[in-house]
Design an enzyme around this catalytic site. Structure first.
Site, PDB file in Angstrom:
ATOM      1  N   ARG A 156      -4.287  54.397 -69.868  1.00 46.85           N
ATOM      2  CA  ARG A 156      -4.269  54.844 -71.209  1.00 46.85           C
ATOM      3  C   ARG A 156      -3.114  54.130 -72.132  1.00 46.85           C
ATOM      4  NH1 ARG A 156      -5.343  61.343 -70.826  1.00 46.85           N
ATOM      5  NH2 ARG A 156      -7.030  61.158 -69.456  1.00 46.85           N
ATOM      6  N   GLY A 206      -6.808  66.299 -74.411  1.00 48.40           N
ATOM      7  CA  GLY A 206      -7.018  65.138 -75.501  1.00 48.40           C
ATOM      8  C   GLY A 206      -8.386  65.929 -76.624  1.00 48.40           C
ATOM      9  N   LEU A 240       6.537  80.930 -54.750  1.00 48.95           N
ATOM     10  CA  LEU A 240       5.368  80.104 -54.967  1.00 48.95           C
ATOM     11  C   LEU A 240       6.022  78.639 -54.907  1.00 48.95           C
ATOM     12  CD1 LEU A 240       2.469  79.674 -56.250  1.00 48.95           C
ATOM     13  CD2 LEU A 240       3.904  79.374 -58.252  1.00 48.95           C
ATOM     14  N   HIS A 278      -1.398  67.413 -75.071  1.00 50.65           N
ATOM     15  CA  HIS A 278      -0.772  67.641 -73.497  1.00 50.65           C
ATOM     16  C   HIS A 278       0.451  68.681 -73.810  1.00 50.65           C
ATOM     17  CE1 HIS A 278      -3.275  64.372 -72.323  1.00 50.65           C
ATOM     18  NE2 HIS A 278      -2.565  63.555 -72.815  1.00 50.65           N
ATOM     19  N   ARG A 325      -3.402  63.233 -79.394  1.00 48.62           N
ATOM     20  CA  ARG A 325      -3.605  63.607 -78.369  1.00 48.62           C
ATOM     21  C   ARG A 325      -2.439  64.054 -77.477  1.00 48.62           C
ATOM     22  NH1 ARG A 325      -7.945  61.998 -75.285  1.00 48.62           N
ATOM     23  NH2 ARG A 325      -6.633  61.927 -73.486  1.00 48.62           N
ATOM     24  N   ASP A 336      -8.039  69.214 -67.538  1.00 48.89           N
ATOM     25  CA  ASP A 336      -8.349  68.464 -68.234  1.00 48.89           C
ATOM     26  C   ASP A 336      -8.944  69.107 -69.632  1.00 48.89           C
ATOM     27  OD1 ASP A 336      -9.545  66.048 -68.755  1.00 48.89           O
ATOM     28  OD2 ASP A 336     -11.366  66.581 -67.675  1.00 48.89           O
ATOM     29  N   GLY A 337      -9.026  68.173 -70.513  1.00 50.94           N
ATOM     30  CA  GLY A 337      -9.332  68.628 -71.875  1.00 50.94           C
ATOM     31  C   GLY A 337      -8.194  68.647 -73.090  1.00 50.94           C
ATOM     32  N   SER A 376      -2.698  60.976 -62.769  1.00 49.60           N
ATOM     33  CA  SER A 376      -3.011  60.349 -61.747  1.00 49.60           C
ATOM     34  C   SER A 376      -2.649  58.847 -61.744  1.00 49.60           C
ATOM     35  CB  SER A 376      -4.564  60.456 -61.762  1.00 49.60           C
ATOM     36  OG  SER A 376      -5.185  59.417 -62.763  1.00 49.60           O
ATOM     37  N   THR A 377      -3.010  58.340 -60.716  1.00 49.48           N
ATOM     38  CA  THR A 377      -2.707  56.643 -60.502  1.00 49.48           C
ATOM     39  C   THR A 377      -3.652  56.000 -61.472  1.00 49.48           C
ATOM     40  OG1 THR A 377      -4.345  56.522 -58.758  1.00 49.48           O
ATOM     41  CG2 THR A 377      -2.094  56.646 -58.192  1.00 49.48           C
ATOM     42  N   SER A 399     -12.144  63.779 -59.249  1.00 43.68           N
ATOM     43  CA  SER A 399     -11.511  62.591 -59.593  1.00 43.68           C
ATOM     44  C   SER A 399     -10.133  62.414 -58.956  1.00 43.68           C
ATOM     45  CB  SER A 399     -10.786  63.019 -61.119  1.00 43.68           C
ATOM     46  OG  SER A 399     -11.880  63.341 -61.946  1.00 43.68           O
TER      47      SER A 399
HETATM   48  C1  FPP Z   1      -5.997  65.455 -68.792  1.00 39.12           C
HETATM   49  O1  FPP Z   1      -6.642  65.864 -69.934  1.00 39.12           O
HETATM   50  C2  FPP Z   1      -4.593  65.741 -68.761  1.00 39.12           C
HETATM   51  C3  FPP Z   1      -3.654  64.998 -68.602  1.00 39.12           C
HETATM   52  C4  FPP Z   1      -3.874  63.522 -68.216  1.00 39.12           C
HETATM   53  C5  FPP Z   1      -2.309  65.356 -68.800  1.00 39.12           C
HETATM   54  C6  FPP Z   1      -2.015  66.519 -68.010  1.00 39.12           C
HETATM   55  C7  FPP Z   1      -0.873  67.078 -68.467  1.00 39.12           C
HETATM   56  C8  FPP Z   1      -0.171  68.323 -69.072  1.00 39.12           C
HETATM   57  C9  FPP Z   1      -0.950  69.209 -69.015  1.00 39.12           C
HETATM   58  C10 FPP Z   1       1.213  68.338 -69.603  1.00 39.12           C
HETATM   59  C11 FPP Z   1       2.540  68.718 -68.874  1.00 39.12           C
HETATM   60  C12 FPP Z   1       2.204  68.864 -67.329  1.00 39.12           C
HETATM   61  C13 FPP Z   1       3.470  68.843 -66.660  1.00 39.12           C
HETATM   62  C14 FPP Z   1       3.331  69.037 -65.360  1.00 39.12           C
HETATM   63  C15 FPP Z   1       4.755  69.269 -67.301  1.00 39.12           C
HETATM   64  P1  FPP Z   1      -7.093  64.407 -71.001  1.00 39.12           P
HETATM   65  O2  FPP Z   1      -6.169  63.830 -71.773  1.00 39.12           O
HETATM   66  O3  FPP Z   1      -8.017  63.532 -69.889  1.00 39.12           O
HETATM   67  O4  FPP Z   1      -8.184  65.225 -71.945  1.00 39.12           O
HETATM   68  P2  FPP Z   1      -9.514  64.471 -72.348  1.00 39.12           P
HETATM   69  O5  FPP Z   1     -10.580  64.651 -71.448  1.00 39.12           O
HETATM   70  O6  FPP Z   1      -9.906  65.836 -73.357  1.00 39.12           O
HETATM   71  O7  FPP Z   1      -9.275  63.225 -72.960  1.00 39.12           O
END
Ligand code: FPP
Length: 239
Positions: free
Chosen positions: A75, A27, A135, A41, A37, A24-25, A69-70, A193
């Protein structure tokens, strides 16, 4: 086979068998830099190589990553689209090196709703690495724990006989994997979550402030150290 001794990183030998990371984080990381955003990612994705490598080198059995997530379908379309492109890019770009390192990739979640090209990249990765003995890398995509339990319940109902706890666990996407020992959530929030709720029944939870793109290998080792400080009793008295 472990290539790094835990002791060389100041860790005790007993590592978690299965680690989950709620990434998380991304964004907020981007926003603080005035970036869109999806750049967050992408920066998060760039952290995966080190974290996967370290988990593999330490001989951790399984690493599960919460990638989509579902609920993430809520978004904006542009962000979803960017994530889909990142997933494709990641699995195409990293596949050979993951395979060479013996990593076995499994996706957790219902993939059929993803664009065909994404499904193809995921299936290629799972097929190519399916027999690897290193792994176990699980990527939760269109995943939600309650939906997973409903799916498992329907599979079990179709069998038409009483269900044991082992039957239920074996009907989940994570069948055959050890329970989660440690769940790490980056980004400062303290919740699960809908991530692997049954598998995390006895997991130690570690919440860190760092946004996922700032979650360095060193911070990961700090979390493993924090895990080793915990006193795990599984409902029993102090051993
Ligand atoms: C949550 O942060 C993160 C996601 C919804 C996406 C996670 C994806 C990656 C790390 C990219 C690549 C992954 C793979 C497996 C190739 P958020 O957007 O909710 O952050 P925020 O809370 O700061 O808005």
């Amino acid at each position: 086979m472990a290539k790094i001794l835990p002791q060389s990183l100041g860790l005790a030998p007993e590592l978690p068998a299965h680690v989950g990371i709620i990434m998380d984080g991304n964004g907020r990381w981007a926003k603080e830099r005035g970036l869109p955003r999806p750049m967050g990612h992408r920066a998060g994705m760039e952290r995966l190589r080190g974290l996967i490598r370290l988990s593999s080198d330490l001989g951790i059995t399984a690493l599960s990553l919460y990638a989509f997530s579902t609920e993430n379908w809520k978004r904006p379309a542009g962000e979803i689209d960017a994530l889909m492109r990142l997933f494709m890019e990641y699995f195409r770009r990293e596949l050979d090196s993951l395979h060479e390192n013996g990593v076995c990739i499994r996706t957790l979640g219902e993939k059929s709703v993803f664009p065909a090209a994404v499904q193809e990249a995921l299936e290629t990765a799972e097929r190519k690495t399916g027999a690897n003995r290193g792994l176990k890398l699980n990527v939760a995509l269109n995943y939600g724990s309650r939906g997973e339990v409903v799916r498992a319940a329907n599979l079990l109902v179709a069998r038409g006989k009483p269900v044991s706890e082992a039957d239920l666990m074996n009907a989940l996407y994570t069948a055959g994997l050890p329970d989660l020992d440690l769940v790490i959530r980056t980004g400062g929030e303290q919740r699960l979550s809908n991530f692997l709720l049954l598998q995390a029944a006895y997991a130690e939870l570690v919440f860190v402030q760092d946004y996922f793109p700032d979650f360095t290998d060193e911070r990961y080792v700090d979390c493993l150290r924090e895990y080793q400080r915990r006193n795990r009793r599984f409902g029993a008295l102090q051993g």
